[in-house]
Every structure is written in structure tokens, then in C-alpha cells.
Write an enzyme that holds these catalytic residues in place. Structure first.
Site, PDB file in Angstrom:
ATOM      1  N   SER A   9     -25.398 -34.042  -7.368  1.00 17.37           N
ATOM      2  CA  SER A   9     -24.431 -32.998  -7.694  1.00 17.37           C
ATOM      3  C   SER A   9     -23.017 -33.559  -7.623  1.00 17.37           C
ATOM      4  CB  SER A   9     -24.560 -31.829  -6.719  1.00 17.37           C
ATOM      5  OG  SER A   9     -23.472 -30.949  -6.869  1.00 17.37           O
ATOM      6  N   HIS A  34     -26.191 -33.147 -11.973  1.00 24.24           N
ATOM      7  CA  HIS A  34     -26.131 -31.721 -11.675  1.00 24.24           C
ATOM      8  C   HIS A  34     -24.673 -31.289 -11.574  1.00 24.24           C
ATOM      9  CE1 HIS A  34     -27.909 -27.969 -10.154  1.00 24.24           C
ATOM     10  NE2 HIS A  34     -26.863 -27.911  -9.342  1.00 24.24           N
ATOM     11  N   ASP A  36     -22.226 -28.116 -10.747  1.00 25.52           N
ATOM     12  CA  ASP A  36     -22.113 -26.794 -10.137  1.00 25.52           C
ATOM     13  C   ASP A  36     -20.862 -26.088 -10.644  1.00 25.52           C
ATOM     14  OD1 ASP A  36     -24.377 -26.621  -8.307  1.00 25.52           O
ATOM     15  OD2 ASP A  36     -23.431 -28.283  -7.245  1.00 25.52           O
ATOM     16  N   MET A  38     -18.639 -22.725 -10.399  1.00 28.44           N
ATOM     17  CA  MET A  38     -18.392 -21.583  -9.516  1.00 28.44           C
ATOM     18  C   MET A  38     -17.126 -20.864  -9.968  1.00 28.44           C
ATOM     19  SD  MET A  38     -19.110 -23.394  -5.844  1.00 28.44           S
ATOM     20  CE  MET A  38     -20.403 -24.625  -5.640  1.00 28.44           C
ATOM     21  N   HIS A  67     -25.421 -25.630 -13.535  1.00 30.78           N
ATOM     22  CA  HIS A  67     -25.812 -24.501 -12.677  1.00 30.78           C
ATOM     23  C   HIS A  67     -24.656 -23.503 -12.644  1.00 30.78           C
ATOM     24  CE1 HIS A  67     -26.822 -23.217  -8.248  1.00 30.78           C
ATOM     25  NE2 HIS A  67     -26.997 -22.222  -9.111  1.00 30.78           N
ATOM     26  N   MET A  69     -22.986 -20.574 -11.280  1.00 28.90           N
ATOM     27  CA  MET A  69     -22.835 -19.641 -10.167  1.00 28.90           C
ATOM     28  C   MET A  69     -21.662 -18.734 -10.483  1.00 28.90           C
ATOM     29  SD  MET A  69     -23.650 -22.129  -6.916  1.00 28.90           S
ATOM     30  CE  MET A  69     -23.221 -23.678  -7.717  1.00 28.90           C
ATOM     31  N   MET A 138     -32.587 -21.844  -4.398  1.00 26.31           N
ATOM     32  CA  MET A 138     -31.475 -22.265  -3.552  1.00 26.31           C
ATOM     33  C   MET A 138     -31.970 -22.402  -2.114  1.00 26.31           C
ATOM     34  SD  MET A 138     -28.828 -22.791  -5.407  1.00 26.31           S
ATOM     35  CE  MET A 138     -27.717 -23.076  -4.022  1.00 26.31           C
ATOM     36  N   ASP A 177     -31.913 -26.984  -4.284  1.00 25.97           N
ATOM     37  CA  ASP A 177     -30.496 -27.344  -4.201  1.00 25.97           C
ATOM     38  C   ASP A 177     -29.955 -26.867  -2.868  1.00 25.97           C
ATOM     39  OD1 ASP A 177     -27.797 -27.747  -4.495  1.00 25.97           O
ATOM     40  OD2 ASP A 177     -27.574 -26.568  -6.323  1.00 25.97           O
TER      41      ASP A 177
END
Length: 221
Positions: A9, A34, A36, A38, A67, A69, A138, A177
């Protein structure tokens, strides 16, 4: 059981030298990258957007595992499709229209992932099992790197894997994750995971090849 996938990540990388960091872990033998995303609403942090994915796509051939979020991910899916993501994962909890969000991703030609927070039971997956290519369990509460794996989430990993197998979806990846390192990765594998997101376990080490090899050795132990 599927061949294990190691997906560092970049949340734990040095953003000031992001391309070099990504190049280094790819040379070190990782499988996916990966990313992330957010929004500061769905989770209490603000990170990366489509321009970062687009910039990496110009230089990186590895699978970009994005991913989301974010609240109402349907608003963001087209931008990340255009940016060059390979996999887009949305949270079950983030939209009342999760089925439509998964459809949007697949109709765009990407692989669609469904993420479940630690407190979310996997029951809803039974209605979406035909619409996913990946289920992300998660193993920490999302929003920050460096947390410890929540042990009870491994039972959910096993339940998700059983649900997929019972539905004839052995092709679907089960991803974990949060808190994944050499001391926890084998337990996650035994529970049924095959994609392992590792942030600090890779990027906090000076020798990234050694860090990734340590993860693979732990899987084989």
C-alpha cells in the site's frame, strides 16, 4: 487455493518520491500496487485522488488496485476508470446503491471489489456474489496505516471464502488489508485470503526486496 498476491500500500510510502518507491517495490517482487483513496468523510483521513493514479499509470505496468474509502463512490468511479485503475473496490457501507456501483465498475471493463469494515457482517455478499471479482475484508478499521490486525476479522475471512466457494465463485479474490506482516500473514492465508495488502511491513523497511521475501517465507512456513 489461489497463488498469493502481495500488494504493498503506497499509503505508507514516501510521497515525495512516489514513483521511485513504487518502482522499487515492483523490482522487489510485489504483484500489485494498492492505492488507498480516502475522502475525509467516510474515513477520518484525506489521501490520494485520480491524478495520482493517472500519473502512476503512465509509468507502471503492474496492477493498480484502487480501494475507494469514500462516500457515494458512484461519483468517483468514472474518474478512476479514466485514470487507469485495474481494480476498483467500493465499501458496502459507503452507498445504498452498492449493486449499481459494482455494475458501473464492471461495465467499464475493470474488476470490481467489495470491501467490508470489521463491524460489517458478510451477509449482504450473498446478494452480490455474482457481481464481484474481489472481496476485501478489512482487518483493521479503515482510515490509518500502522494498525494491528483485529483477530476476529479472520473468522470473517473464512466465512467469506466459504460463501464464495459455495456459490461456485472460486475465481473471486479474498483480500485482507490492515496489520498484515510476517507475523500475521500466514493466519490470514489459512483463513482463506489470497491477496495481502502490506503497507508499513514493506515501506518501513530499507530493503524492500527482503521485506517482501519475508512475507513470502511466512506464507510458506
Amino acid at each position: 487455493m489461489k497463488t498469493p498476491v502481495i500488494a504493498p500500500s503506497i499509503l505508507s510510502s514516501d510521497f515525495a518520491r512516489l514513483k521511485e518507491e513504487v518502482d522499487e517495490v515492483i523490482r522487489a517482487g510485489c504483484d500489485w500496487i494498492h492505492i488507498d483513496v480516502m475522502d475525509g468523510h467516510f474515513v477520518p483521513n484525506l489521501t490520494l485522488g485520480p491524478p495520482i493514479v493517472k500519473a502512476l499509470r503512465r509509468h507502471v505496468e503492474a496492477t493498480l488496485d484502487v480501494h475507494l474509502m469514500v462516500e457515494c463512490p458512484e461519483r468517483w468511479i468514472p474518474a478512476f476508470v479514466d485514470a487507469g485503475a485495474d481494480i476498483l473496490t467500493v465499501h458496502y457501507e459507503a452507498t445504498p446503491h452498492v449493486h449499481r456501483a459494482l455494475q458501473m465498475i464492471r461495465e467499464a471493463g475493470l474488476k470490481a471489489g467489495l470491501a467490508l469494515n470489521p463491524g460489517t457482517p458478510p451477509d449482504g455478499l450473498s446478494y452480490l456474489v455474482s457481481d464481484v471479482d474481489l472481496v476485501l475484508v478489512m482487518t483493521v478499521n479503515p482510515g490509518y496505516g500502522g494498525q494491528s490486525l483485529i483477530p476476529s476479522t479472520l473468522a470473517k475471512v473464512a466465512e467469506v471464502r466459504r460463501m464464495l466457494d459455495d456459490a461456485g465463485r472460486q475465481d473471486v479474490h479474498v483480500e485482507v488489508d490492515g496489520g498484515i506482516h510476517a507475523g500475521t500473514i500466514r493466519r490470514a492465508r489459512s483463513a482463506g485470503a489470497d491477496v495481502f495488502v502490506a503497507g508499513s511491513a514493506v515501506f518501513d523497511e530499507l530493503d524492500r526486496a527482503k521485506a517482501i521475501e519475508a512475507l513470502r517465507r511466512a506464507l510458506d512456513s
